[in-house]
Scaffold this motif. Structure first.
Motif, PDB file in Angstrom:
ATOM      1  N   THR A  98      -1.509   7.769  -5.255  1.00  0.00           N
ATOM      2  CA  THR A  98      -1.958   8.445  -4.081  1.00  0.00           C
ATOM      3  C   THR A  98      -1.902   7.413  -2.917  1.00  0.00           C
ATOM      4  O   THR A  98      -1.724   6.382  -3.005  1.00  0.00           O
ATOM      5  CB  THR A  98      -3.679   8.421  -4.553  1.00  0.00           C
ATOM      6  OG1 THR A  98      -4.242   7.227  -4.839  1.00  0.00           O
ATOM      7  CG2 THR A  98      -3.833   9.672  -5.665  1.00  0.00           C
ATOM      8  N   ARG A  99      -1.875   8.428  -1.742  1.00  0.00           N
ATOM      9  CA  ARG A  99      -1.659   7.726  -0.693  1.00  0.00           C
ATOM     10  C   ARG A  99      -2.832   6.596  -0.326  1.00  0.00           C
ATOM     11  O   ARG A  99      -4.000   6.751  -0.570  1.00  0.00           O
ATOM     12  CB  ARG A  99      -1.540   8.765   0.477  1.00  0.00           C
ATOM     13  CG  ARG A  99      -1.343   8.196   1.940  1.00  0.00           C
ATOM     14  CD  ARG A  99      -1.580   9.243   2.964  1.00  0.00           C
ATOM     15  NE  ARG A  99      -0.526  10.286   2.738  1.00  0.00           N
ATOM     16  CZ  ARG A  99       0.591  10.635   3.366  1.00  0.00           C
ATOM     17  NH1 ARG A  99       0.451   9.995   4.608  1.00  0.00           N
ATOM     18  NH2 ARG A  99       1.502  11.671   3.087  1.00  0.00           N
ATOM     19  N   GLY A 100      -2.378   5.307   0.011  1.00  0.00           N
ATOM     20  CA  GLY A 100      -3.475   4.345   0.309  1.00  0.00           C
ATOM     21  C   GLY A 100      -3.870   3.562  -0.606  1.00  0.00           C
ATOM     22  O   GLY A 100      -4.421   2.480  -0.651  1.00  0.00           O
ATOM     23  N   GLN A 101      -3.258   3.790  -2.054  1.00  0.00           N
ATOM     24  CA  GLN A 101      -3.382   2.948  -3.107  1.00  0.00           C
ATOM     25  C   GLN A 101      -2.763   1.414  -3.071  1.00  0.00           C
ATOM     26  O   GLN A 101      -1.747   1.497  -2.603  1.00  0.00           O
ATOM     27  CB  GLN A 101      -2.787   3.674  -4.421  1.00  0.00           C
ATOM     28  CG  GLN A 101      -3.409   3.263  -5.792  1.00  0.00           C
ATOM     29  CD  GLN A 101      -2.994   4.067  -6.791  1.00  0.00           C
ATOM     30  OE1 GLN A 101      -2.112   5.157  -6.855  1.00  0.00           O
ATOM     31  NE2 GLN A 101      -2.706   3.407  -8.133  1.00  0.00           N
ATOM     32  N   ALA A 102      -3.437   0.521  -3.431  1.00  0.00           N
ATOM     33  CA  ALA A 102      -2.868  -0.571  -3.422  1.00  0.00           C
ATOM     34  C   ALA A 102      -2.059  -1.094  -4.490  1.00  0.00           C
ATOM     35  O   ALA A 102      -2.625  -0.662  -5.731  1.00  0.00           O
ATOM     36  CB  ALA A 102      -4.009  -1.903  -3.240  1.00  0.00           C
ATOM     37  N   THR A 149       3.899   0.264   2.099  1.00  0.00           N
ATOM     38  CA  THR A 149       3.938  -0.579   3.304  1.00  0.00           C
ATOM     39  C   THR A 149       3.590  -2.101   2.901  1.00  0.00           C
ATOM     40  O   THR A 149       2.524  -2.339   1.878  1.00  0.00           O
ATOM     41  CB  THR A 149       3.136  -0.199   4.457  1.00  0.00           C
ATOM     42  OG1 THR A 149       3.233   1.057   4.606  1.00  0.00           O
ATOM     43  CG2 THR A 149       3.283  -1.304   5.588  1.00  0.00           C
ATOM     44  N   GLN A 193       2.384   4.725   0.868  1.00  0.00           N
ATOM     45  CA  GLN A 193       2.643   5.464   2.092  1.00  0.00           C
ATOM     46  C   GLN A 193       2.813   7.001   1.721  1.00  0.00           C
ATOM     47  O   GLN A 193       1.786   7.760   2.131  1.00  0.00           O
ATOM     48  CB  GLN A 193       3.613   5.026   3.078  1.00  0.00           C
ATOM     49  CG  GLN A 193       3.164   3.888   3.966  1.00  0.00           C
ATOM     50  CD  GLN A 193       2.055   3.983   4.853  1.00  0.00           C
ATOM     51  OE1 GLN A 193       1.745   4.999   5.243  1.00  0.00           O
ATOM     52  NE2 GLN A 193       1.197   3.003   4.265  1.00  0.00           N
ATOM     53  N   ASP A 194       3.791   7.133   0.955  1.00  0.00           N
ATOM     54  CA  ASP A 194       4.187   8.481   0.690  1.00  0.00           C
ATOM     55  C   ASP A 194       4.809   8.437  -0.797  1.00  0.00           C
ATOM     56  O   ASP A 194       5.523   7.609  -1.212  1.00  0.00           O
ATOM     57  CB  ASP A 194       5.155   8.968   1.647  1.00  0.00           C
ATOM     58  CG  ASP A 194       5.390  10.196   1.607  1.00  0.00           C
ATOM     59  OD1 ASP A 194       4.663  11.149   0.902  1.00  0.00           O
ATOM     60  OD2 ASP A 194       6.380  10.624   1.753  1.00  0.00           O
ATOM     61  N   THR A 229       0.782  -1.243  -0.143  1.00  0.00           N
ATOM     62  CA  THR A 229      -0.016   0.170  -0.064  1.00  0.00           C
ATOM     63  C   THR A 229       0.863   1.061   0.015  1.00  0.00           C
ATOM     64  O   THR A 229       1.976   1.126   0.701  1.00  0.00           O
ATOM     65  CB  THR A 229      -1.014   0.181   1.339  1.00  0.00           C
ATOM     66  OG1 THR A 229      -1.424  -1.480   1.691  1.00  0.00           O
ATOM     67  CG2 THR A 229      -2.101   0.922   1.362  1.00  0.00           C
TER      68      THR A 229
END
Lengths: 365, 290
Positions: A278-282, A262, A252-253, A250
């Motif tokens: 984008t942050r949180g993208q799988a 992560t 993070q930044d 995923t």
């Protein structure tokens, strides 16, 4: 002279399948093949590479889209009026003719006078290193020799483009290696555009100026060997060309080319990216096994502890399967530099794997 | 090491071959019979000399033992029948070979609606009883002719004859040719045709320079099969023939109802020779092509 030797614009091909269903063999393929280029179409069987080649040759007509050869739209032009020649996978030599008659067939069709034909056939056979084979028959020759005759038969006509449909597929390993270099040499010598279809990635990487990787009727990526291998644009390409580890993660930044992600197990990996994330993208992180090491080195951005599960010795290298803390498996490939090829670790040993940020690549597809 | 086989196997094989070939052998022997009535074998005509007959037994003849063979050309009816037979066989073979080959190529290459149906209906004449086919062809000819003849002037009325026999022979030969050619086409590598087109040959030149030479053994053996079938045919010919179009089988049948002389055996012997040669060549061609 147009800029491109061959151009496919939005070409699709649909077949009626054996049980009445529609098979989309080629889907909206757009390709530009430069003049004098050694261009390969690479992909597993059924990816549409051979159908694409056959549409350039004129054996199949596109369901939609258009094929251009040196800027001229081919439309319904039959194969015998196209300025291309083909080398077939099974050679397709005429068994009832001599080698000389085989090689001279194209010239005969063009109405080249006999004396001139004989001279050019002789030249062409010499070029593929089969001088004086005119009187033989194809069944008296080995597979490699027949393939050379097929090459001579195509090249003697000085086509604008030479199409090759897995021409080395039926040859054994050593001969294939030899013919790869031979083909490359011939292409340099005659300066003709080669369009080469293969499912063998090594073959494509060895010979091509540029490669189009195909799957499911589409072109996934086009570029030189280096680019295709080092900067695959999707999971399929990374997997089909060479070997890759794929780690689920995923975002993070993202800062410039550096993405911090992560892994599902909780480990943080620094990877390179040229995508807008984008942050949180799988995402998936692809890492080549040979770019991961068990030996510590200065400046490795990524270092993770783990445990060796399995090792496989394959001569030049040893493969280590390492289970990282946090349930992600990583294959590591280390060259056997040690004169006795002693393994760096044994199954069950705790190790640390190291790799650069540049060795890890973020993929979204 | 030789495998031990049961002597019974050998004996059975021998009996089967005997059963198949004994009648033919007897037929050939009787072609040399000195007896004119040809009921009992009275020995071979031993002497060569002027024709001399004693109690229905030929004592000497100009051709010696081949007397009955030499007699054949003197029989006008028989010569006519032979000529008709050959004309029919050659024309129907030529036409059937062309049509059958085209049918085989079409069935091999193209997908079209009702393909299975056309394939099966093509092969039906092979299994249908010949007599049914004979009757149906005759019915067709009669119907068509009676319809057309009302519109035609008296001088050019259509009737049964050589033409109708040839057409019916073409009809029953086509499936056999198609079958044999298809067997040859099975596994035919179309890429050689593509290679020819790729090298600048159009469809027509590709067919003559590449396709036909490669399937030629199949086409030829199909043609020979059609030829022997036409030579032999009795039933269908019987239904479709007309005055002046008597073929050898029809003629022989007519003779049998009257008397049989060794001449008939001589004719049959020649017949067997021709058919046997044609079939052998056909087999050889098929084997070589395999």
């Amino acid at each position: 002279m147009a800029e491109f030797a061959v151009e496919l614009r939005d070409v699709s091909k649909r077949f009626p399948g054996p049980s009445g269903e529609i098979v989309n063999a080629v889907r909206e393929v757009t390709l530009q093949i430069k003049d004098g280029e050694f261009f390969s179409m690479l992909g597993p069987s059924g990816c549409g590479k051979t159908t694409s080649l056959r549409m350039i040759a004129g054996f199949e007509l596109p369901t939609s889209g258009e094929v251009y050869i040196h800027g001229k739209p081919m439309g319904q032009t039959p194969p015998y009026q196209r300025p291309v020649n083909t080398v077939f996978q099974n050679y397709a030599l005429f068994p009832h003719m001599t080698i000389g008659e085989n090689v001279g067939f194209g010239l005969e069709m063009k109405g080249v006078p006999k004396a001139q034909r004989t001279a050019r056939v002789q030249q062409a056979l010499a070029m593929v290193r089969l001088p004086g084979y005119e009187a033989r028959r194809s069944r008296q020759m080995s597979g490699g020799q027949q393939q050379r005759v097929a090459l001579a038969r195509a090249l003697v006509n000085h086509p604008e483009v030479l199409l090759l449909d897995e021409p080395l597929g039926a040859l054994d390993f050593k001969l294939r290696k030899e013919m790869q270099l031979e083909l490359k040499r011939l292409q340099r010598e005659v300066g003709i555009t080669f369009v080469y279809v293969t499912h063998d990635q090594e073959e494509a990487l060895t010979m091509s100026d540029r490669i189009a990787v195909m799957s499911g009727g589409r072109v996934l990526q086009v570029g030189p060997a280096f680019e295709i291998y080092e900067r695959p644009n999707c999971r399929f390409v990374a997997d089909f060309i060479g070997e890759s580890n794929f780690l689920d993660a995923t975002v993070q930044d993202v800062q410039g080319p550096t993405a911090t992600v992560t892994l599902t197990g909780g480990l943080t990996v620094y990877a390179n990216t040229d995508l807008s994330l984008t942050r949180g993208q799988a995402v998936t992180v692809a890492v080549r096994p040979e770019k991961v090491g068990l030996r510590p080195y200065e400046g490795a951005q990524n270092a993770f502890p783990g445990r060796v599960e399995e090792i496989v010795y394959i001569g030049t290298d040893t493969h280590y399967s390492v289970m990282l803390n946090g349930d992600q498996r990583l294959r590591v490939r280390e060259q056997n530099e040690d004169p006795y090829s002693r393994p760096l670790a044994n199954p069950g040993d705790a190790v640390t794997v190291y790799f650069d940020q540049a060795a890890a690549r973020v993929l979204t597809e | 090491m030789t495998k031990r086989r049961s002597p019974w196997l050998r004996l059975t094989a021998l009996l089967i071959y005997g059963f198949l070939y004994a009648p033919i052998l007897v037929l050939i022997i009787f072609a040399f019979n000195a007896s004119r009535t040809n009921i009992i074998f009275k020995g071979v005509i031993a002497e060569q000399g002027p024709y001399r007959l004693e109690q229905d037994v030929v004592q000497s003849a100009p051709c010696g033992p081949f007397h009955w063979f030499c007699q054949l050309p003197n029989n006008r009816e028989l010569v006519n029948a032979a000529r008709n037979t050959l004309v029919i066989a050659f024309t129907s073979t030529l036409a059937a070979t062309i049509i059958g080959t085209m049918a085989a190529l079409a069935l091999q290459r193209y997908h079209f609606p009702l393909k299975t149906f056309s394939e099966v209906s093509l092969y039906i004449p092979i299994v249908i009883p010949e007599i049914v086919m004979g009757i149906s062809v005759l019915t067709l000819f009669s119907a068509v002719f009676s319809y057309l003849n009302t519109a035609l002037p008296a001088a050019s009325r259509l009737s049964l004859g050589l033409g109708t026999v040839i057409v019916s022979h073409i009809a029953f030969s086509v499936p056999f040719v198609a079958l044999v050619v298809r067997a040859r086409l099975h596994g035919f590598d179309r890429s050689v045709e593509e290679a020819a087109m790729d090298l600048g040959a159009n469809e027509w030149i590709t067919f003559w320079r590449v396709t036909l030479p490669l399937i030629a053994p199949g086409v030829l053996s199909g043609a020979l099969l059609a030829f022997t079938l036409s030579l032999d045919d009795f039933i269908i010919t019987f239904f479709t023939t007309g005055p002046g179009a008597t073929t050898l089988p029809i003629y022989v049948y007519g003779l049998l109802r009257r008397i049989t002389t060794p001449e008939l055996n001589a004719l049959s012997t020649l017949w067997i020779l021709i058919v046997f040669t044609a079939l052998s060549v056909s087999q050889l061609l098929q084997r070589r092509s395999a």
